[in-house]
Write an enzyme that holds these catalytic residues in place. Structure first.
Site, mmCIF file in Angstrom:
data_model
loop_
_atom_site.group_PDB
_atom_site.id
_atom_site.type_symbol
_atom_site.label_atom_id
_atom_site.label_comp_id
_atom_site.label_asym_id
_atom_site.label_seq_id
_atom_site.Cartn_x
_atom_site.Cartn_y
_atom_site.Cartn_z
ATOM 1 N N HIS A 218 0.863 -1.177 0.000
ATOM 2 C CA HIS A 218 0.000 0.000 0.000
ATOM 3 C C HIS A 218 0.902 1.231 0.000
ATOM 4 O O HIS A 218 1.509 1.562 1.026
ATOM 5 C CB HIS A 218 -0.887 -0.042 1.246
ATOM 6 C CG HIS A 218 -1.762 1.156 1.441
ATOM 7 N ND1 HIS A 218 -3.128 1.116 1.250
ATOM 8 C CD2 HIS A 218 -1.488 2.422 1.851
ATOM 9 C CE1 HIS A 218 -3.655 2.299 1.534
ATOM 10 N NE2 HIS A 218 -2.671 3.116 1.901
ATOM 11 N N CYS A 251 -3.233 10.982 4.524
ATOM 12 C CA CYS A 251 -3.288 10.490 5.898
ATOM 13 C C CYS A 251 -3.452 11.672 6.838
ATOM 14 O O CYS A 251 -2.684 12.642 6.745
ATOM 15 C CB CYS A 251 -2.013 9.714 6.233
ATOM 16 S SG CYS A 251 -1.972 9.115 7.935
ATOM 17 N N ASN A 260 -2.913 7.884 -2.547
ATOM 18 C CA ASN A 260 -2.303 6.621 -2.963
ATOM 19 C C ASN A 260 -1.909 6.670 -4.426
ATOM 20 O O ASN A 260 -2.303 7.556 -5.175
ATOM 21 C CB ASN A 260 -3.300 5.475 -2.769
ATOM 22 C CG ASN A 260 -3.697 5.297 -1.330
ATOM 23 O OD1 ASN A 260 -4.545 6.009 -0.823
ATOM 24 N ND2 ASN A 260 -3.083 4.340 -0.663
#
Length: 320
Positions: A218, A251, A260
């Protein structure tokens, strides 16, 4: 002949098929300042369900005060049209989150534990040891419910607060998880600081040390190294990756965090390399256009802006 041989050797070192886990509806939307109504989130998940994606991370059962954007988790999960062959997962922070997820009915739960003590306290207000103990408690209710549990080892490549995170620290945490019977582990980089050499080294070490665990990766693309890092991971045998439609995300606890790796950019790269994903790129681009409309701002997706190579050739070719 020499070039052909090199191409064959290079291609043989890569997987023939890669699984993409779409995290846009959860990780992608969690930091959006504009509240996205549940009906729009449901529409996005339903559209993604029709692209061929095998797994979608839909939402999170985190406290609404922590992430207000995901305070409608129950409504969203209850409202989506589940499609056969698609796994619908949720992120949970603790035992209470797991209980809520199981009440609604989910296909998979994902829970983070950070390789950084400082970040773990900021993220879930627990020490690493306390998080591991919480995971054991969650296993006691997830296993009877036959709901798989995946653990994400976050900050596995470095922490904005503690600096370097050693390979030994990551391996130690994964070792504890293996002893607990965890068989699904995601190695994550919410800070977006991983580089290809680091990823290749760390992933190859984990794959060799824990063959019983199914690993995934990830990556956030904060510094533009996510695609190259994914290629490095594939070269050592990894074949499951998280990504976010349009590059949505960030985040809440990482300064200047961005999203991402872009799902459609990743799918396009893999297709150009001859690696199968079973995802319809044209439908995925439509999903990215929908996501862009929902957040009401341009997204960072290169494919959304420039199109695929084939689209470029078709738009500039002339009839004989």
């Amino acid at each position: 002949m020499e070039i052909t041989s090199r191409e064959k050797i290079f291609k043989m070192s890569l997987p023939s098929h890669v699984q993409i886990v779409e995290v846009g509806p959860r990780d992608g939307l969690q930091t959006e300042p504009k509240f996205i109504p549940a009906s729009d989130k449901i529409a996005l998940v339903n559209a993604l369900s029709g692209t061929g994606l095998a797994k979608i991370e839909v939402t999170s059962f985190v406290h609404p005060r922590t992430i207000p954007q995901l305070g409608d988790a129950r409504e969203v999960l209850s409202g989506i049209e589940k499609k056969n062959g698609v796994t619908y997962s949720v992120l949970i922070p603790n035992l209470r989150g797991a209980e809520m997820a199981l009440e609604v009915g989910v296909d998979e739960m994902r829970i983070p534990v950070c390789a950084s003590e400082t970040f773990n306290q900021k993220n879930v207000r627990m020490s690493i040891t306390e998080s591991l103990q919480a995971i054991e408690g969650i296993q006691k209710i997830s296993e009877p419910a036959m709901t798989p549990l995946e653990v994400g080892v976050a900050l596995a490549f470095g922490c904005p607060f503690e600096g370097e995170i050693s390979s030994e620290q990551v391996t130690s945490i994964v070792g504890r998880l293996s002893e607990m019977g965890v068989t699904r582990v995601s190695i994550t980089d919410p800070a977006g600081i991983a580089n290809p050499v680091q990823v290749k080294d760390r992933i190859s070490t984990l794959l060799a040390a824990f063959p019983e665990i199914k690993f995934s990766l990830h990556l956030h693309d904060t510094r533009g190294m996510a695609l190259s890092s994914i290629l490095a991971a594939m070269e050592v045998g990894l074949a499951t990756f998280d990504s976010s439609i349009g590059g949505l995300g960030g985040c809440p606890f990482v300064p200047d965090a961005t999203g991402n790796v872009v799902t459609e950019d990743l799918i396009n790269m893999l297709e150009e390399m001859g690696i199968q994903t079973n995802v319809d790129l044209e439908k995925l681009i439509e999903c990215s256009q929908l996501a862009q409309k929902l957040v009401d701002r341009p997204l960072v997706s290169r494919i959304l802006r420039a199109g695929t190579r084939q689209q470029l050739i078709q738009s500039h070719s002339t009839s004989p």
